[in-house]
Design a protein around this motif. Structure first.
Motif, PDB file in Angstrom:
ATOM      1  N   ASP A   1      65.509  57.346  56.061  1.00 60.49           N
ATOM      2  CA  ASP A   1      66.299  56.141  55.832  1.00 60.49           C
ATOM      3  C   ASP A   1      66.924  56.196  54.447  1.00 60.49           C
ATOM      4  OD1 ASP A   1      65.457  55.278  58.311  1.00 60.49           O
ATOM      5  OD2 ASP A   1      63.745  54.179  57.505  1.00 60.49           O
ATOM      6  N   ILE A   2      68.254  56.250  54.414  1.00 56.68           N
ATOM      7  CA  ILE A   2      68.997  56.289  53.156  1.00 56.68           C
ATOM      8  C   ILE A   2      69.228  54.862  52.679  1.00 56.68           C
ATOM      9  CG2 ILE A   2      71.066  57.100  51.996  1.00 56.68           C
ATOM     10  CD1 ILE A   2      69.359  59.351  53.087  1.00 56.68           C
ATOM     11  N   VAL A   3      68.809  54.575  51.442  1.00 55.22           N
ATOM     12  CA  VAL A   3      68.976  53.231  50.867  1.00 55.22           C
ATOM     13  C   VAL A   3      69.950  53.342  49.703  1.00 55.22           C
ATOM     14  CG1 VAL A   3      67.833  51.216  49.872  1.00 55.22           C
ATOM     15  CG2 VAL A   3      66.596  52.676  51.491  1.00 55.22           C
ATOM     16  N   THR A   4      71.158  52.805  49.890  1.00 56.38           N
ATOM     17  CA  THR A   4      72.172  52.835  48.834  1.00 56.38           C
ATOM     18  C   THR A   4      72.305  51.457  48.206  1.00 56.38           C
ATOM     19  OG1 THR A   4      73.827  52.504  50.579  1.00 56.38           O
ATOM     20  CG2 THR A   4      73.502  54.759  49.775  1.00 56.38           C
ATOM     21  N   GLY A   5      72.961  51.407  47.058  1.00 55.84           N
ATOM     22  CA  GLY A   5      73.146  50.124  46.398  1.00 55.84           C
ATOM     23  C   GLY A   5      73.467  50.262  44.935  1.00 55.84           C
ATOM     24  N   SER A   6      73.828  49.151  44.320  1.00 51.48           N
ATOM     25  CA  SER A   6      74.210  49.112  42.919  1.00 51.48           C
ATOM     26  C   SER A   6      73.011  49.274  42.004  1.00 51.48           C
ATOM     27  CB  SER A   6      74.893  47.772  42.610  1.00 51.48           C
ATOM     28  OG  SER A   6      76.043  47.608  43.395  1.00 51.48           O
ATOM     29  N   ASN A   7      73.320  49.537  40.739  1.00 52.19           N
ATOM     30  CA  ASN A   7      72.269  49.518  39.722  1.00 52.19           C
ATOM     31  C   ASN A   7      71.641  48.125  39.673  1.00 52.19           C
ATOM     32  OD1 ASN A   7      72.740  52.213  38.394  1.00 52.19           O
ATOM     33  ND2 ASN A   7      74.779  51.311  38.163  1.00 52.19           N
TER      34      ASN A   7
ATOM     35  N   LEU B   1      62.000  57.281  52.916  1.00 46.00           N
ATOM     36  CA  LEU B   1      62.998  56.366  52.373  1.00 46.00           C
ATOM     37  C   LEU B   1      63.612  57.053  51.167  1.00 46.00           C
ATOM     38  CD1 LEU B   1      61.322  54.223  54.077  1.00 46.00           C
ATOM     39  CD2 LEU B   1      62.151  52.564  52.401  1.00 46.00           C
ATOM     40  N   PHE B   2      64.929  57.100  51.136  1.00 49.54           N
ATOM     41  CA  PHE B   2      65.657  57.886  50.134  1.00 49.54           C
ATOM     42  C   PHE B   2      66.648  56.968  49.438  1.00 49.54           C
ATOM     43  CE2 PHE B   2      66.676  62.485  49.344  1.00 49.54           C
ATOM     44  CZ  PHE B   2      67.616  62.280  48.360  1.00 49.54           C
ATOM     45  N   ALA B   3      66.306  56.482  48.239  1.00 46.18           N
ATOM     46  CA  ALA B   3      67.197  55.592  47.490  1.00 46.18           C
ATOM     47  C   ALA B   3      68.179  56.425  46.678  1.00 46.18           C
ATOM     48  CB  ALA B   3      66.394  54.690  46.574  1.00 46.18           C
ATOM     49  N   THR B   4      69.461  56.059  46.731  1.00 45.57           N
ATOM     50  CA  THR B   4      70.475  56.851  46.032  1.00 45.57           C
ATOM     51  C   THR B   4      71.725  56.029  45.763  1.00 45.57           C
ATOM     52  OG1 THR B   4      71.809  58.871  46.179  1.00 45.57           O
ATOM     53  CG2 THR B   4      71.415  57.691  48.227  1.00 45.57           C
ATOM     54  N   HIS B   5      72.488  56.495  44.750  1.00 47.62           N
ATOM     55  CA  HIS B   5      73.812  55.923  44.514  1.00 47.62           C
ATOM     56  C   HIS B   5      74.887  56.721  45.262  1.00 47.62           C
ATOM     57  CE1 HIS B   5      71.660  54.542  40.806  1.00 47.62           C
ATOM     58  NE2 HIS B   5      72.279  53.427  41.138  1.00 47.62           N
ATOM     59  N   ASP B   6      74.504  57.849  45.818  1.00 47.58           N
ATOM     60  CA  ASP B   6      75.463  58.794  46.399  1.00 47.58           C
ATOM     61  C   ASP B   6      75.793  58.399  47.833  1.00 47.58           C
ATOM     62  OD1 ASP B   6      76.957  60.954  47.163  1.00 47.58           O
ATOM     63  OD2 ASP B   6      75.678  62.412  46.142  1.00 47.58           O
ATOM     64  N   LEU B   7      76.987  57.824  48.038  1.00 45.55           N
ATOM     65  CA  LEU B   7      77.395  57.368  49.364  1.00 45.55           C
ATOM     66  C   LEU B   7      77.605  58.517  50.342  1.00 45.55           C
ATOM     67  CD1 LEU B   7      79.837  54.414  48.660  1.00 45.55           C
ATOM     68  CD2 LEU B   7      77.642  54.327  49.807  1.00 45.55           C
ATOM     69  N   GLN B   8      77.812  59.736  49.809  1.00 43.20           N
ATOM     70  CA  GLN B   8      77.993  60.879  50.707  1.00 43.20           C
ATOM     71  C   GLN B   8      76.748  61.109  51.563  1.00 43.20           C
ATOM     72  OE1 GLN B   8      80.295  64.430  49.031  1.00 43.20           O
ATOM     73  NE2 GLN B   8      79.564  63.436  47.155  1.00 43.20           N
ATOM     74  N   LEU B   9      75.573  60.802  51.005  1.00 43.87           N
ATOM     75  CA  LEU B   9      74.350  60.972  51.781  1.00 43.87           C
ATOM     76  C   LEU B   9      74.300  59.992  52.951  1.00 43.87           C
ATOM     77  CD1 LEU B   9      71.686  61.519  48.969  1.00 43.87           C
ATOM     78  CD2 LEU B   9      72.656  63.226  50.506  1.00 43.87           C
ATOM     79  N   ALA B  10      74.889  58.807  52.757  1.00 48.60           N
ATOM     80  CA  ALA B  10      74.949  57.854  53.866  1.00 48.60           C
ATOM     81  C   ALA B  10      75.790  58.405  55.004  1.00 48.60           C
ATOM     82  CB  ALA B  10      75.509  56.520  53.376  1.00 48.60           C
ATOM     83  N   ASP B  11      76.776  59.261  54.674  1.00 48.08           N
ATOM     84  CA  ASP B  11      77.643  59.838  55.703  1.00 48.08           C
ATOM     85  C   ASP B  11      76.923  60.841  56.585  1.00 48.08           C
ATOM     86  OD1 ASP B  11      79.723  58.325  54.715  1.00 48.08           O
ATOM     87  OD2 ASP B  11      80.515  59.927  53.427  1.00 48.08           O
ATOM     88  N   LEU B  12      75.726  61.268  56.183  1.00 47.41           N
ATOM     89  CA  LEU B  12      74.962  62.197  57.021  1.00 47.41           C
ATOM     90  C   LEU B  12      74.572  61.558  58.354  1.00 47.41           C
ATOM     91  CD1 LEU B  12      72.571  63.815  54.353  1.00 47.41           C
ATOM     92  CD2 LEU B  12      74.577  64.859  55.454  1.00 47.41           C
ATOM     93  N   LYS B  13      74.717  60.261  58.430  1.00 45.76           N
ATOM     94  CA  LYS B  13      74.451  59.551  59.683  1.00 45.76           C
ATOM     95  C   LYS B  13      75.304  60.120  60.820  1.00 45.76           C
ATOM     96  CE  LYS B  13      73.224  55.993  62.342  1.00 45.76           C
ATOM     97  NZ  LYS B  13      71.886  55.883  62.935  1.00 45.76           N
TER      98      LYS B  13
END
Length: 604
Positions: free
Chosen positions: A429-435, A543-555
């Motif tokens: 599960d990729i968790v993206t979001g702001s600082n 669970l993988f927290a990141t600022h990198d939206l490219q990882l969300a594209d792995l979906k």
């Protein structure tokens, strides 16, 4: 009906007041007895003056007898006062226990050890999840004063368990919670004593005392010690009622006995200095063990802690009384007189040997198991103090489902809760979001509650159901000047550890917060992508927290095995507002540009 936390705090305040009043009352009793002791001293002087001025007749004999009365009463008063002194020390420890609970619930530091000695950067999760050290889970939970108790609690929070053991521990913690009002007495009896001293006593009992007491098993010496008090008594009575010559005989006999004691003194010292001064400590531990013996425990886990068929508390009380008598030798005058008249030190050694032959093994086991009770009390106290927390369901089937889960170390006034559920099959599960939006805190919230669950403790959630996982984290990666390790190398070491665990333990659960910070953005993305795909291939939930939206594209490439979640911000009138709520899908709003603008940098 469950009490609210406010009612629990009020209850502690009331206990603090009650114990404070009892301490004041006991102090008044001690002061009154001190006045009685002064009066007895004056009466003794009066009798002595009358004796000096009396003729050698029956009146003089009566005065000699009367001289003993104030001494006997004085000894009784001293014993009574000593008992009250012990009581006041106990009440002070009980006051500390109640005050400490009040402090914790009001946001102050726990007075028990925070587990700093158990910190380890190489542990799979303890450093990242704040398990040990300052402001840690251990520091929040710990109510253990003994060395064994502290180590057991650390082990429960740091080592993987199994379902049946966790369920047994939950049952034990729940049972302990029903007796929580009594546990404060138990803790007061243990707190304030010299922890290292009790460890020395355990070593002494197990490995050394038997050999040190071998000299006292001499039959001739034992027989002589046994008859010495009677011989002294007969000579003393003869001196009073028959002839003054017997005073000389008594003097010679006393010198002989002192000589016998001196000859054995080095051996006596070896025995004494392992136990000397520990009577109060042993009494406290005996009272704590008596507490465990007096409750009809029903949980399997607690019942398994008892091995002895006899009350071990009484055995320790017996040892304490021997040590208390032995401590008399610390008073040079009294000790010399007692040794001269009754070979007091040797008599204490004989009594200690008799105790050792019958009781020592049971005592060592019971002293060790006090730590087990302390550990359970630590978890039961958190259950009592946090009435809204719940005991999670531990399942065999792969699952992790929780509603309204919050971080246990964040104050309830500002704590934000979230709900989360794993799929029926492992996913990354990729968790993206702001600082500052809440990604890292959510990962730690989930991880630290899993640690609580596996220890058999209640969790900070409305509901929770989970199977047993091996938790692995990657969050606070540090370089090391001492080991000449760069941040990137430290990150690689951590990744290698996680990959090894993923392969060796198929129940591994991984929490990662912003991977590969120590390299360039291209390698960071590629490395993160490869790692995510490795976890997917191994069937490892993460669970993988990141600022990198490219990882969300792995979906797009992993529809069934990768999910996206995010924490976002709301911007109103140029200001950021966080709700710290987990939402589905990748994040669409970031705050870096706004934060940079606040310090004078504008992104075109």
């Amino acid at each position: 009906m469950l009490k609210t936390q406010a009612q629990i705090i009020s209850g502690y305040s009331q206990k603090i007041t009650e114990v404070t009043d009892r301490i004041d009352q006991t102090k008044n009793q001690i002061d009154q007895l001190s006045l009685v002791r002064i009066g007895l001293f004056l009466i003794e002087i009066l009798f002595f003056v009358l004796l000096l001025n009396s003729a050698d007749d029956s009146w003089r004999t009566l005065l000699q007898i009367l001289l003993l009365l104030p001494v006997l009463v004085f000894a009784y008063i001293v014993k009574k006062q000593s008992k009250l002194d012990r009581e006041i020390e106990y009440q002070k420890e009980l006051l500390w226990v109640y005050q400490n609970e009040w402090n914790i619930l009001n946001g102050k530091t726990n007075g028990y050890d925070d587990g700093k000695s158990f910190e380890s950067e190489s542990h799979p999760y303890s450093s990242d999840l704040d398990i040990f050290g300052n402001a840690s889970l251990y520091g929040f939970l710990n109510r253990c004063y003994t060395k064994n108790g502290r180590e057991l609690l650390a082990k429960s929070l740091a080592e993987k368990s199994f379902r049946s053991r966790i369920i047994d521990r939950q049952e034990a913690v729940k049972e302990m919670q029903t007796k929580i009002e009594d546990t404060f007495d138990f803790r007061a009896n243990l707190h304030g004593h010299d922890v290292e001293k009790i460890e020395q006593i355990k070593i002494q009992l197990k490995f050394q005392l038997g050999e040190q007491l071998s000299f006292i098993r001499n039959k001739i010496l034992k027989s002589y010690v046994a008859i010495t008090p009677y011989i002294s008594g007969l000579i003393f009575l003869a001196a009073i009622f028959l002839s003054g010559t017997f005073w000389n005989v008594l003097t010679i006999y006393m010198i002989v006995n002192i000589g016998v004691t001196v000859l054995q003194n080095s051996k006596i010292d070896k025995v004494f200095y392992s136990f000397g001064g520990s009577s109060s400590l042993l009494n406290g531990y005996a009272d704590a063990i008596l507490w465990t013996e007096n409750h009809p425990w029903t949980s399997t886990y607690i019942q398994a802690l008892f091995h002895s068929k006899v009350p071990v508390s009484q055995e320790i009380k017996g040892l304490s009384k021997i040590i208390q008598r032995f401590d008399t030798r610390l008073n040079v005058v009294v000790g010399t007189v007692l040794n001269a008249l009754s070979l007091w030190d040797l008599k204490c050694c004989i009594q200690l040997n008799q105790w050792y032959q019958s009781s020592s093994n049971d005592v060592i086991s019971a002293l060790n198991h006090l730590g087990d009770f302390e550990e359970l009390i630590s978890l039961a106290t958190s259950a009592h103090n946090e009435p809204e927390w719940i005991f999670p369901e531990i399942t065999d089937a792969f699952t992790l489902t929780t509603t309204a889960v919050g971080h246990p170390l964040i104050s309830p006034e500002i704590r934000i809760t979230n709900s989360f559920t794993l799929e029926a099959r492992p996913t990354v599960d990729i968790v993206t979001g702001s600082n500052m939006a809440g990604k890292s805190t959510f990962l730690r919230t989930l991880g630290i509650n899993m640690v609580l669950a596996y220890a058999g403790a209640p969790v900070c959630a409305q509901s929770m159901s989970l199977s047993v996982f091996s938790i692995n984290t990657y969050m606070r990666i540090k370089d090391s000047l001492n080991e000449s390790t760069s941040t990137f190398k430290a990150e690689l070491n951590r990744l290698k550890m996680i990959l090894d665990h993923v392969v060796s333990d198929k129940d591994t659960f991984v929490l990662i917060d912003e991977m590969l910070r120590g390299t360039n953005s291209r390698d960071k993305y590629l490395g993160s992508k490869v790692f995510v795909e490795k976890l997917i291939a191994e069937g490892t939930p993460a669970l993988f927290a990141t600022h990198d939206l490219q990882l969300a594209d792995l979906k797009n490439d992993h529809e069934q095995t990768l999910r996206n979640f995010h924490f976002d911000i709301q911007i109103a009138d140029g200001e950021m507002k966080f709700d710290y709520k987990l939402k589905e899908g990748p994040c669409a709003t970031f705050n870096a540009a706004i934060l940079l603008k606040e310090i004078g940098l504008t992104l075109e």
